[in-house]
Structure formats: C-alpha cells, structure tokens
Design a protein around this motif. Structure first.
Motif, PDB file in Angstrom:
ATOM      1  N   VAL A   2       0.842  -1.199   0.000  1.00  0.00           N
ATOM      2  CA  VAL A   2       0.000   0.000   0.000  1.00  0.00           C
ATOM      3  C   VAL A   2       0.879   1.251   0.000  1.00  0.00           C
ATOM      4  O   VAL A   2       1.855   1.334   0.749  1.00  0.00           O
ATOM      5  N   GLY A   3       0.500   2.182  -0.852  1.00  0.00           N
ATOM      6  CA  GLY A   3       1.251   3.422  -0.961  1.00  0.00           C
ATOM      7  C   GLY A   3       2.360   3.386  -1.984  1.00  0.00           C
ATOM      8  O   GLY A   3       2.970   4.427  -2.273  1.00  0.00           O
ATOM      9  N   GLY A   4       2.610   2.217  -2.534  1.00  0.00           N
ATOM     10  CA  GLY A   4       3.671   2.074  -3.515  1.00  0.00           C
ATOM     11  C   GLY A   4       3.272   2.558  -4.896  1.00  0.00           C
ATOM     12  O   GLY A   4       2.147   3.033  -5.120  1.00  0.00           O
ATOM     13  N   SER A   5       4.202   2.415  -5.826  1.00  0.00           N
ATOM     14  CA  SER A   5       3.988   2.884  -7.195  1.00  0.00           C
ATOM     15  C   SER A   5       4.388   1.810  -8.198  1.00  0.00           C
ATOM     16  O   SER A   5       5.257   0.975  -7.932  1.00  0.00           O
ATOM     17  N   LEU A   6       3.733   1.861  -9.321  1.00  0.00           N
ATOM     18  CA  LEU A   6       4.076   1.032 -10.466  1.00  0.00           C
ATOM     19  C   LEU A   6       3.848   1.831 -11.730  1.00  0.00           C
ATOM     20  O   LEU A   6       3.014   2.734 -11.757  1.00  0.00           O
TER      21      LEU A   6
END
Length: 120
Positions: free
Chosen positions: A13-17
């Motif tokens: 959660v809160g990450g990026s792709l």
C-alpha cells in the motif's frame, strides 16, 4: 494490431508502479491517430475504464484514480504509459491496455493483461 502490456507486479500500500503498452507493428501515423486507454478487471467484477487519452493528449480518468494515476503517450515510440502512485488494495486487478484507431473504426484492440497486486 498487437498491443503488448508490461509493468505489473506486487507492491505494498502506498507504492507505485508504471505500466507500459506498445504497438510495435503499427504504422506510426495510425498509432498517433488513436484513443488509447487502460482498463482493469478485479476478480468477480466487470472490466472498468481506468484512464484514456485521445490523440491530442487530453486525458480522462476514473474518479477512483484521479490524482493518483497519470496516463501518458509517446507517439514516436508507439507507447502508452500508466503511472500509478499511492496504490491501494482496491487497485488490485488485471490491467489491460486498449486502443481505438481511426484507421480501424468500430474495433477495439486489447493487449494481454498485466497483474497488479497491492497488499497491506
């Protein structure tokens, strides 16, 4: 017409792709004159539009991703991108790139899906 999607994966959660989709065999002018988009389908749910971009570069976003996702395109490379930030568990789905090309009216083209999994 072949669309090739890539870039999925698993994040917290809160990450990026960043998803990418390319059309390597398409004539440049045909790709440029298109509406490209990203859809997603979560288990047990219908496929839904996430973001789209017309040939002029004007984007359109689903309310659920506004402010977190950014769609972009590089016509010279015949590619579209979806930058996904602040990912949430509800973003977990298979993501598909989609293309509508003026040269091929009334037909929607789809890439293979790429899985995005967001865990808490």
């Amino acid at each position: 017409v072949q669309l090739q999607a890539s870039g999925g994966g698993s994040v917290q959660v809160g990450g990026s792709l960043r998803l990418s989709c390319r059309a390597p065999r398409m004539i440049l002018s045909t790709f440029s004159d298109s509406t490209m988009g990203w859809y997603r389908q979560a288990p047990g749910k219908e496929r839904e539009l996430v973001a789209s971009m017309i040939r002029s570069g004007t984007p359109n976003y689903a309310d659920s991703v506004k402010g977190r996702f950014t769609i972009s395109r590089d016509n010279a490379k015949k590619m579209i991108y979806l930058q996904m930030n602040t990912l949430q568990p509800e973003d977990t789905a298979v993501y598909y790139c989609n293309g509508h090309f003026s040269a091929y009216p009334n037909v929607a083209y789809w890439g293979q899906g790429t899985q995005v999994t967001v865990s808490s």
